[in-house]
Design a protein around this motif. Structure first.
Motif, PDB file in Angstrom:
ATOM      1  N   ALA A   1       0.721  -1.177  -0.003  1.00 61.25           N
ATOM      2  CA  ALA A   1       0.094  -0.049   0.197  1.00 61.25           C
ATOM      3  C   ALA A   1       0.876   1.269  -0.075  1.00 61.25           C
ATOM      4  O   ALA A   1       0.589   2.185  -0.605  1.00 61.25           O
ATOM      5  CB  ALA A   1      -0.909   0.130   1.133  1.00 61.25           C
ATOM      6  N   TRP A   2       1.980   1.017   0.643  1.00 55.82           N
ATOM      7  CA  TRP A   2       2.813   2.504   0.955  1.00 55.82           C
ATOM      8  C   TRP A   2       3.505   2.524  -0.520  1.00 55.82           C
ATOM      9  O   TRP A   2       3.940   3.597  -1.045  1.00 55.82           O
ATOM     10  CB  TRP A   2       3.851   2.040   2.198  1.00 55.82           C
ATOM     11  N   ILE A   3       4.364   1.604  -0.648  1.00 54.90           N
ATOM     12  CA  ILE A   3       5.349   1.726  -2.005  1.00 54.90           C
ATOM     13  C   ILE A   3       4.597   1.876  -3.090  1.00 54.90           C
ATOM     14  O   ILE A   3       5.079   2.941  -4.107  1.00 54.90           O
ATOM     15  CB  ILE A   3       6.382   0.410  -1.995  1.00 54.90           C
ATOM     16  N   TYR A   4       3.466   1.191  -3.464  1.00 53.05           N
ATOM     17  CA  TYR A   4       2.927   1.610  -4.698  1.00 53.05           C
ATOM     18  C   TYR A   4       2.130   2.886  -4.749  1.00 53.05           C
ATOM     19  O   TYR A   4       1.998   3.593  -5.854  1.00 53.05           O
ATOM     20  CB  TYR A   4       1.728   0.413  -4.923  1.00 53.05           C
ATOM     21  N   SER A   5       1.679   3.271  -3.537  1.00 55.32           N
ATOM     22  CA  SER A   5       1.121   4.852  -3.440  1.00 55.32           C
ATOM     23  C   SER A   5       2.054   5.753  -3.886  1.00 55.32           C
ATOM     24  O   SER A   5       1.926   6.662  -4.586  1.00 55.32           O
ATOM     25  CB  SER A   5       0.670   5.301  -2.240  1.00 55.32           C
ATOM     26  N   ILE A   6       3.501   5.657  -3.407  1.00 57.34           N
ATOM     27  CA  ILE A   6       4.587   6.453  -3.751  1.00 57.34           C
ATOM     28  C   ILE A   6       4.886   6.282  -4.984  1.00 57.34           C
ATOM     29  O   ILE A   6       5.185   7.626  -5.784  1.00 57.34           O
ATOM     30  CB  ILE A   6       5.866   6.160  -2.710  1.00 57.34           C
ATOM     31  N   ALA A   7       4.978   5.292  -5.384  1.00 60.86           N
ATOM     32  CA  ALA A   7       4.997   5.109  -7.191  1.00 60.86           C
ATOM     33  C   ALA A   7       4.134   5.932  -7.829  1.00 60.86           C
ATOM     34  O   ALA A   7       4.526   6.453  -9.121  1.00 60.86           O
ATOM     35  CB  ALA A   7       5.235   3.692  -7.477  1.00 60.86           C
ATOM     36  N   VAL A   8       3.060   5.918  -7.591  1.00 62.34           N
ATOM     37  CA  VAL A   8       1.779   6.554  -8.103  1.00 62.34           C
ATOM     38  C   VAL A   8       1.963   8.111  -8.154  1.00 62.34           C
ATOM     39  O   VAL A   8       2.040   8.810  -9.046  1.00 62.34           O
ATOM     40  CB  VAL A   8       0.421   6.046  -7.890  1.00 62.34           C
ATOM     41  N   LEU A   9       2.403   8.524  -7.100  1.00 61.82           N
ATOM     42  CA  LEU A   9       2.500   9.923  -6.971  1.00 61.82           C
ATOM     43  C   LEU A   9       3.644  10.531  -7.718  1.00 61.82           C
ATOM     44  O   LEU A   9       3.614  11.484  -8.298  1.00 61.82           O
ATOM     45  CB  LEU A   9       2.706  10.324  -5.340  1.00 61.82           C
ATOM     46  N   GLU A  10       4.725   9.705  -7.531  1.00 60.38           N
ATOM     47  CA  GLU A  10       5.930  10.188  -8.439  1.00 60.38           C
ATOM     48  C   GLU A  10       5.788  10.145  -9.747  1.00 60.38           C
ATOM     49  O   GLU A  10       6.156  10.905 -10.476  1.00 60.38           O
ATOM     50  CB  GLU A  10       7.124   9.083  -8.003  1.00 60.38           C
ATOM     51  N   LYS A  11       5.145   8.816 -10.339  1.00 61.97           N
ATOM     52  CA  LYS A  11       4.828   8.743 -11.840  1.00 61.97           C
ATOM     53  C   LYS A  11       4.000   9.889 -12.397  1.00 61.97           C
ATOM     54  O   LYS A  11       3.951  10.552 -13.399  1.00 61.97           O
ATOM     55  CB  LYS A  11       4.427   7.478 -12.039  1.00 61.97           C
ATOM     56  N   SER A  12       3.019  10.329 -11.639  1.00 67.32           N
ATOM     57  CA  SER A  12       1.932  11.384 -11.933  1.00 67.32           C
ATOM     58  C   SER A  12       2.689  12.583 -12.244  1.00 67.32           C
ATOM     59  O   SER A  12       2.211  13.505 -12.692  1.00 67.32           O
ATOM     60  CB  SER A  12       0.746  11.295 -10.867  1.00 67.32           C
ATOM     61  N   ALA A  13       3.480  12.944 -11.019  1.00 72.74           N
ATOM     62  CA  ALA A  13       4.200  14.097 -11.119  1.00 72.74           C
ATOM     63  C   ALA A  13       5.371  14.404 -12.072  1.00 72.74           C
ATOM     64  O   ALA A  13       6.340  15.213 -11.968  1.00 72.74           O
ATOM     65  CB  ALA A  13       4.639  14.494  -9.785  1.00 72.74           C
ATOM     66  N   ASN A  14       5.875  13.190 -12.715  1.00 74.33           N
ATOM     67  CA  ASN A  14       6.885  12.965 -13.822  1.00 74.33           C
ATOM     68  C   ASN A  14       7.926  13.295 -13.070  1.00 74.33           C
ATOM     69  O   ASN A  14       9.081  14.037 -13.504  1.00 74.33           O
ATOM     70  CB  ASN A  14       6.865  13.959 -15.022  1.00 74.33           C
ATOM     71  N   LEU A  15       8.207  12.777 -11.944  1.00 77.58           N
ATOM     72  CA  LEU A  15       9.399  12.982 -10.958  1.00 77.58           C
ATOM     73  C   LEU A  15      10.381  11.680 -10.947  1.00 77.58           C
ATOM     74  O   LEU A  15      11.399  11.696 -10.187  1.00 77.58           O
ATOM     75  CB  LEU A  15       9.402  13.209  -9.869  1.00 77.58           C
ATOM     76  N   ASN A  16       9.850  10.600 -11.752  1.00 78.84           N
ATOM     77  CA  ASN A  16      10.707   9.222 -11.753  1.00 78.84           C
ATOM     78  C   ASN A  16      11.982   9.156 -12.082  1.00 78.84           C
ATOM     79  O   ASN A  16      13.008   8.353 -12.046  1.00 78.84           O
ATOM     80  CB  ASN A  16       9.883   8.239 -12.416  1.00 78.84           C
ATOM     81  N   ASP A  17      12.475  10.245 -13.242  1.00 81.01           N
ATOM     82  CA  ASP A  17      13.840  10.289 -13.444  1.00 81.01           C
ATOM     83  C   ASP A  17      14.473  11.492 -13.126  1.00 81.01           C
ATOM     84  O   ASP A  17      15.609  11.918 -13.908  1.00 81.01           O
ATOM     85  CB  ASP A  17      13.906  10.199 -15.164  1.00 81.01           C
ATOM     86  N   ARG A  18      14.128  12.036 -12.112  1.00 73.68           N
ATOM     87  CA  ARG A  18      14.582  13.313 -11.550  1.00 73.68           C
ATOM     88  C   ARG A  18      15.099  13.012 -10.175  1.00 73.68           C
ATOM     89  O   ARG A  18      14.379  12.450  -9.345  1.00 73.68           O
ATOM     90  CB  ARG A  18      13.801  14.547 -11.784  1.00 73.68           C
TER      91      ARG A  18
END
Length: 572
Positions: free
Chosen positions: A409-426
Motif C-alpha cells: 500500500a505504501w510503496i505503490y502509492s509513492i510510485a503513483v505519486l512520483e509517476k504522476s508528477a513526472n519525477l521518476n527520472d529526476r
C-alpha cells in the motif's frame, strides 16, 4: 564515501577570465580538502561541461586535471590565468595568423588556435608519451561535454503513414536539430595527441562567436553517443564520417547545466548517488528575465520592425531555453514527494486491515496503468519500485514488522505519486551558482569583448571570479556548521579563517581601483581606432564578396553602420 562534483561553465567571451578565477578557487579548495582528509572523504571532479568560452575552459581544465596537475597551481601562473589573462589580447586578435578567413571573421581565429596549440597541444610537442600527473581533485575519469551549434543540422525522423490521392503510404516526419555537442569519457588511456587535437579544435568551434571568429569544420561519426545514442538519423550512409560546420555553442545552449546533469546520471547509477553529487554552475552574468512587459501588439506605435525585432528576440530566447535551469522547482516537488511519503506511512500504519487492503489493491492497479505504455528506454514499474525501496530504505525500517499488504500500500502509492508528477527520472540537484553583477565586471561592455582591450580588465575580472568563488566556499563552510543545513552541502573541511582573510584581501584589491564601471572611452583611443578600422575593412570586403555594388555598400556603411560602430567604441 567519496563525493562527486560536476561543473558547468557558460559562455563569456573575454569574461573567460572571470570563469578562470572561479575555477582556480574551486579546484584549490577541493585540493586542500583532499590533502588533509582520508581517501573515503575525498571530493572528485568527474564532469566538466562548457559553452563558448566556457567550453574552452572546460577542455583545458579537463586535460590538466587528468594529466598535468602542476599546470593548475599558482594564483597567477595556472593554465586558466595564462589562457584568459596573459596570452589573449587585442594585438594578437588584430594581427594576421594562419587559419584566418577574412571573409567570415573580424578577429583572428588563428590567434585563438595558437593559444590552444600552446596550452593544450604543447603537451605532445616534446614527446609522444608525456608523463602523467593526475590532480588530487580529479576523478580517474572525467566526462567532458562541449556545447556546439551545427549550421548544417542533424535530422531526427519519426515513421508515419501519410495520406495521398492514392491512399495511405509510408512516410516520415522530420525535424532538423542544430543544437549539437561533443561528449567524451577521458582517462589515463585517452592521453593521445590525435584525440586532444580533436578536442582542441572542437573547443575552438565551441567558442566561434559569429562574426568575430570564423566557423570551424569538424568531421563527426554517426556511431558517436551524441548521435546514434540519441536517436538521430544516420548521416553517414555515404561514408564513415560527415563534415559539419560549427559556430559558438552558446547560441543554442549557453547554460550547459542540463548536459552536466545528463553526463552525471551516467555515473550515478545507484538511486542514492544524488546525495553525494554536487554541481557548480559558473557564469559571469546572472540569468535574468527576458520578458518584455511593455510590448503591446494593439498599440498604434507597434510597427512592422517591432514585429521583426520581437520575433527574432523570442525565437533566439526560446532556442536557448533550458528545462534544467528550473532546478529549484524540481527540488521543491521532490521535497513535497518525500513529505507525502512520510504522511502515507503514518496513514497506512493507522488504518484498518480492510482499508489497507483496498489501498494496496487500488494503488497497484493504478501504478500498473500508469506504467503500461512505457517505451523500452523508460524505467519499468519493477525497477521504479526497487529504486524507491532503496531511496526510502530508512523509512522502510518502520515497516519491518508490517504485513506485505501494508508495505505494498505504501510503496505503490509513492510510485503513483512520483509517476504522476513526472519525477521518476529526476533527483534533487545541489547546485552552487557563481555569478556576478554587471557593475562588478570590467569586461562586461561591448558584448563582453571589452576584456580583450586591456590586460588589467581581464586580471580584474579574474580576481572577481576568485572573490565570488571564495564567498561560495565560505557559504558552504558556514552552512556545514548548521545542523539543519549541513547534509545538503558539499562536505568541505577547510580553515574558515584562511578564506575570511582571502575574501578581505581580494575585496581590497577590487575596491581600489574599482574597474566595474569602465567604458570603451577608458581604452586607449589608438586601440579603439584600430578596432574600428578592422570592422570597416571587413565590412567592405564581405559586402563586396556578397555581390553588393560600391555605391550600395558605401551608403549602407555611412548611413547605418559607421555611426553605430563609432558610438559603441566611443569615438565621436
Amino acid at each position: 564515501m567519496t563525493y562527486k562534483v560536476a561543473i558547468a561553465i557558460s559562455g563569456a567571451v573575454s569574461l573567460g577570465s572571470y570563469e578562470a578565477g572561479t575555477m582556480y578557487e574551486i579546484i584549490n579548495a577541493i585540493k586542500a580538502h583532499n590533502e588533509s582528509n582520508p581517501a573515503h572523504e575525498h571530493i572528485h571532479i568527474d564532469v566538466l561541461t562548457g559553452a563558448s568560452a566556457g567550453g574552452m575552459t572546460a577542455a583545458l581544465t579537463t586535460q590538466k586535471l587528468l594529466y598535468d596537475a602542476n599546470a593548475l597551481q599558482g594564483e597567477y601562473s595556472n593554465a586558466g590565468y595564462l589562457a584568459w589573462v596573459k596570452q589573449v589580447h587585442i594585438d594578437g586578435l588584430l594581427k594576421p595568423h594562419d587559419l584566418d578567413n577574412d571573409n567570415t571573421s573580424i578577429l583572428s581565429s588563428g590567434f585563438v588556435d595558437s593559444i590552444a596549440q600552446n596550452l593544450i597541444m604543447g603537451r605532445y610537442q616534446s614527446t609522444e608519451n608525456p608523463s602523467q600527473d593526475r590532480h588530487i581533485a580529479s576523478a580517474k575519469e572525467i566526462k567532458l561535454g562541449l556545447a556546439l551549434s551545427n549550421l548544417n543540422g542533424v535530422d531526427y525522423s519519426q515513421d508515419i503513414f501519410e495520406s495521398t490521392h492514392a491512399g495511405l503510404e509510408d512516410g516520415s516526419f522530420v525535424e532538423t536539430r542544430h543544437q549539437d555537442r561533443l561528449t567524451l569519457t577521458l582517462g589515463e588511456e585517452q592521453d593521445k595527441e590525435k584525440l586532444w587535437k580533436r578536442i582542441a579544435n572542437t573547443s575552438r568551434a565551441c567558442g566561434a562567436f559569429p562574426g568575430a571568429f570564423s566557423p570551424v569544420s569538424l568531421f563527426r561519426r554517426f556511431d558517436e553517443p551524441d548521435y546514434q545514442g540519441r536517436g538521430c538519423d544516420d548521416f553517414t550512409r555515404d561514408g564513415a564520417e560527415r563534415k559539419f560546420t560549427y559556430i559558438d555553442g552558446g547560441a543554442f545552449n549557453n547554460y550547459p547545466l542540463g548536459m552536466a546533469r545528463e553526463l552525471a546520471k551516467t555515473i550515478d547509477t545507484d538511486p542514492l548517488d544524488y546525495q553525494n553529487r554536487f554541481y557548480f554552475y559558473i557564469s559571469p552574468s546572472k540569468k535574468v528575465s527576458g520578458m518584455d512587459t511593455t510590448l503591446d501588439g494593439d498599440s498604434p506605435d507597434f510597427k512592422m520592425h517591432n514585429v521583426a525585432l520581437s520575433s527574432i528576440k523570442a525565437i533566439f530566447s526560446q532556442a536557448r531555453f533550458q528545462d534544467w535551469l528550473m532546478t529549484d522547482k524540481v527540488n521543491r516537488k521532490i521535497d513535497l514527494l518525500d513529505k507525502r511519503a512520510l504522511e502515507l506511512a503514518k496513514h497506512v500504519k493507522g488504518s484498518s486491515k480492510t482499508a489497507v487492503k483496498r489501498l494496496a489493491t487500488s494503488a497497484k492497479e493504478l501504478c500498473e496503468a500508469l506504467y503500461i505504455e512505457v517505451s523500452t528506454d523508460d524505467e519499468s514499474m519493477e525497477a521504479a519500485l526497487l529504486r524507491l525501496a532503496t531511496q526510502y530504505r530508512e523509512d522502510f525500517k518502520d515497516f519491518e514488522a508490517a504485513t506485505q499488504e501494508e508495505k505494498d500500500a505504501w510503496i505503490y502509492s509513492i510510485a503513483v505519486l512520483e509517476k504522476s508528477a513526472n519525477l521518476n527520472d529526476r533527483d534533487i540537484m545541489n547546485v552552487y551558482t557563481i555569478t556576478a553583477k554587471s557593475d562588478e565586471l570590467a569586461s562586461e561592455q561591448l558584448m563582453s569583448f571589452m576584456g580583450f582591450f586591456d590586460e588589467k580588465y581581464r586580471h580584474y575580472d579574474y580576481v572577481r571570479g576568485r572573490l565570488n568563488a571564495t564567498k561560495v566556499i565560505l557559504h558552504i563552510l558556514n552552512s556545514r556548521q548548521d545542523a539543519d543545513k549541513s547534509d545538503s552541502h558539499l562536505p568541505l573541511k577547510l580553515k574558515k579563517s584562511q578564506y575570511v582573510a582571502q575574501e578581505r584581501t581580494l575585496s581590497t584589491f577590487l575596491n581600489s581601483p574599482h574597474l566595474g564601471n569602465v567604458t570603451p572611452a577608458d581604452v586607449e583611443k589608438t586601440t579603439r581606432v584600430r578596432v574600428y578600422e578592422r570592422i570597416k575593412d571587413r565590412y567592405f570586403l564581405i559586402a563586396k564578396n556578397a555581390g553588393m555594388g560600391w555605391m550600395l555598400r558605401t551608403a549602407l556603411f555611412n548611413f547605418f553602420i559607421k555611426g553605430k560602430v563609432k558610438d559603441a567604441l566611443k569615438l565621436d
